[in-house]
Design an enzyme around this catalytic site. Structure first.
Site, PDB file in Angstrom:
ATOM      1  N   TYR A  33       0.215  -1.454  -1.617  1.00  0.00           N
ATOM      2  CA  TYR A  33       0.640  -0.204  -2.246  1.00  0.00           C
ATOM      3  C   TYR A  33       0.104   0.998  -1.477  1.00  0.00           C
ATOM      4  O   TYR A  33      -0.794   0.873  -0.632  1.00  0.00           O
ATOM      5  CB  TYR A  33       0.187  -0.157  -3.705  1.00  0.00           C
ATOM      6  CG  TYR A  33      -1.286   0.160  -3.919  1.00  0.00           C
ATOM      7  CD1 TYR A  33      -1.699   1.431  -4.322  1.00  0.00           C
ATOM      8  CD2 TYR A  33      -2.267  -0.813  -3.719  1.00  0.00           C
ATOM      9  CE1 TYR A  33      -3.039   1.718  -4.529  1.00  0.00           C
ATOM     10  CE2 TYR A  33      -3.602  -0.534  -3.927  1.00  0.00           C
ATOM     11  CZ  TYR A  33      -3.990   0.735  -4.327  1.00  0.00           C
ATOM     12  OH  TYR A  33      -5.320   1.019  -4.526  1.00  0.00           O
ATOM     13  N   LYS A 147      -4.585  -2.545   2.005  1.00  0.00           N
ATOM     14  CA  LYS A 147      -4.480  -1.897   0.689  1.00  0.00           C
ATOM     15  C   LYS A 147      -3.609  -2.754  -0.227  1.00  0.00           C
ATOM     16  O   LYS A 147      -2.426  -2.474  -0.458  1.00  0.00           O
ATOM     17  CB  LYS A 147      -3.911  -0.481   0.838  1.00  0.00           C
ATOM     18  CG  LYS A 147      -4.145   0.394  -0.397  1.00  0.00           C
ATOM     19  CD  LYS A 147      -3.790   1.843  -0.092  1.00  0.00           C
ATOM     20  CE  LYS A 147      -3.941   2.732  -1.312  1.00  0.00           C
ATOM     21  NZ  LYS A 147      -5.347   2.927  -1.714  1.00  0.00           N
ATOM     22  N   GLU A 179     -18.201   1.429  -0.404  1.00  0.00           N
ATOM     23  CA  GLU A 179     -17.341   2.547  -0.827  1.00  0.00           C
ATOM     24  C   GLU A 179     -17.308   2.592  -2.348  1.00  0.00           C
ATOM     25  O   GLU A 179     -17.923   1.766  -3.020  1.00  0.00           O
ATOM     26  CB  GLU A 179     -15.935   2.379  -0.263  1.00  0.00           C
ATOM     27  CG  GLU A 179     -15.265   1.065  -0.597  1.00  0.00           C
ATOM     28  CD  GLU A 179     -13.989   0.821   0.201  1.00  0.00           C
ATOM     29  OE1 GLU A 179     -13.404   1.781   0.719  1.00  0.00           O
ATOM     30  OE2 GLU A 179     -13.565  -0.359   0.297  1.00  0.00           O
ATOM     31  N   LEU A 204     -11.687   0.418   3.009  1.00  0.00           N
ATOM     32  CA  LEU A 204     -10.326   0.892   3.224  1.00  0.00           C
ATOM     33  C   LEU A 204     -10.336   2.021   4.249  1.00  0.00           C
ATOM     34  O   LEU A 204     -11.215   2.896   4.211  1.00  0.00           O
ATOM     35  CB  LEU A 204      -9.745   1.403   1.909  1.00  0.00           C
ATOM     36  CG  LEU A 204      -8.285   1.865   1.984  1.00  0.00           C
ATOM     37  CD1 LEU A 204      -7.360   0.687   2.230  1.00  0.00           C
ATOM     38  CD2 LEU A 204      -7.887   2.588   0.711  1.00  0.00           C
TER      39      LEU A 204
END
Length: 284
Positions: A33, A147, A179, A204
């Site tokens: 996505y 992702k 993260e 990411l």
């Protein structure tokens, strides 16, 4: 009036939108996505999101769906049909419907879905107040650079934060922050250096991250891309996160330890202003 969404070549009222119960996105989380912010009815960092989407598909050996060559037009049409001035467009691609099997289907027909979300982005109360975060173990799979729609553990992390009376969680692996649950994490050292983890499979590859680091360097702010520990974070002069919908948002507390005076620091505030100004100018 309901939203207009896009499903496999059709613009439909959301009540009429359907995908198969055999879709591998539903059965296997076999999907990717992207989320593209919208300011003043225009798309922010669209090219970066498209490039990352293509990379995610390639990393999972997932074919491009029909409509891939018209994605920009589809985004714009959704923004127009929903009269979206500020918010985001969510896009999801799955490997499509197939009999439930761990092996990929030999002739997949990917599913393509997009919809809009109206959100307050520029004048976010959380950005003005700053975020309080807790630390949690990073228990995700090893390919966080893709992702994917495998978001169960980040969802669990956000619930842990909520139950602790905080806004979000920073994930920690081998003593170092990776993260946030849905954002990249940064600290600002006492000498004004921005520190954030380097790109790898561990995090990411944030589109907003890339833009913000570029703007920071252009503003003559020193940047170090390396892991940092929780103790470093708690001793920092300030901290912040970046993502497509939070832009640059200050972190004012980590595991109950207040940073600075308990308000978003000058570096994060400056970078947020720069990003918003540049994003609006470059939006398409």
């Amino acid at each position: 009036m309901s939203r207009i969404v896009y499903v496999n070549g059709e613009f439909l009222p959301e009540e009429e939108a359907k995908v198969s119960i055999f879709d591998r996105g539903f059965l296997m989380a076999d999907g990717v996505y992207e989320v593209t912010s919208v300011l003043d009815g225009k798309l922010v960092d669209y090219d970066g999101h498209l490039t990352r989407l293509e990379r995610s598909l390639a990393e999972l050996d997932m074919p491009e769906p029909d409509g891939m060559d018209a994605l920009l037009e589809i985004h714009r049409e959704l923004v127009s049909r929903n009269n979206l001035k500020e918010g985001c467009v969510y896009l999801q691609i799955t490997r499509g419907p197939a009999d439930r099997d761990f092996l990929y289907p030999e002739t997949p027909k990917p599913t393509l879905v997009l919809f809009t979300l109206a959100m307050t982005l520029r004048r976010s109360p959380k950005a003005e107040k700053g975020l309080r975060v807790i630390s949690i173990d990073d228990l995700r799979w090893g390919r966080r650079d893709i992702k994917t729609v495998q978001l169960l553990y980040p969802s669990m992390g956000k619930m842990m934060a909520k139950h602790a009376g905080a806004d979000d969680a920073w994930m920690v692996e081998n003593g170092h922050v990776t993260e946030g649950t849905s954002n990249n994490a940064y600290i600002v050292t006492q000498d004004g250096t921005i520190v954030t983890r380097q790109l790898s499979h561990d995090i990411l590859h944030g589109i907003t991250r890339a833009a913000v680091l570029r703007f920071a360097r252009e503003a003559q702010i020193k940047v170090e891309e390396r892991p940092f520990t929780l103790d470093e974070a708690k001793a920092a002069s300030e901290a912040f996160i970046t993502s497509a919908t939070t832009f640059v948002t200050g972190v004012v507390e980590i595991d109950g330890v207040q940073l600075g005076d308990g308000t978003p620091g000058p570096v994060s505030r400056r970078l947020r202003e720069i990003y918003l100004e540049e994003a609006a100018k470059q939006a398409v």
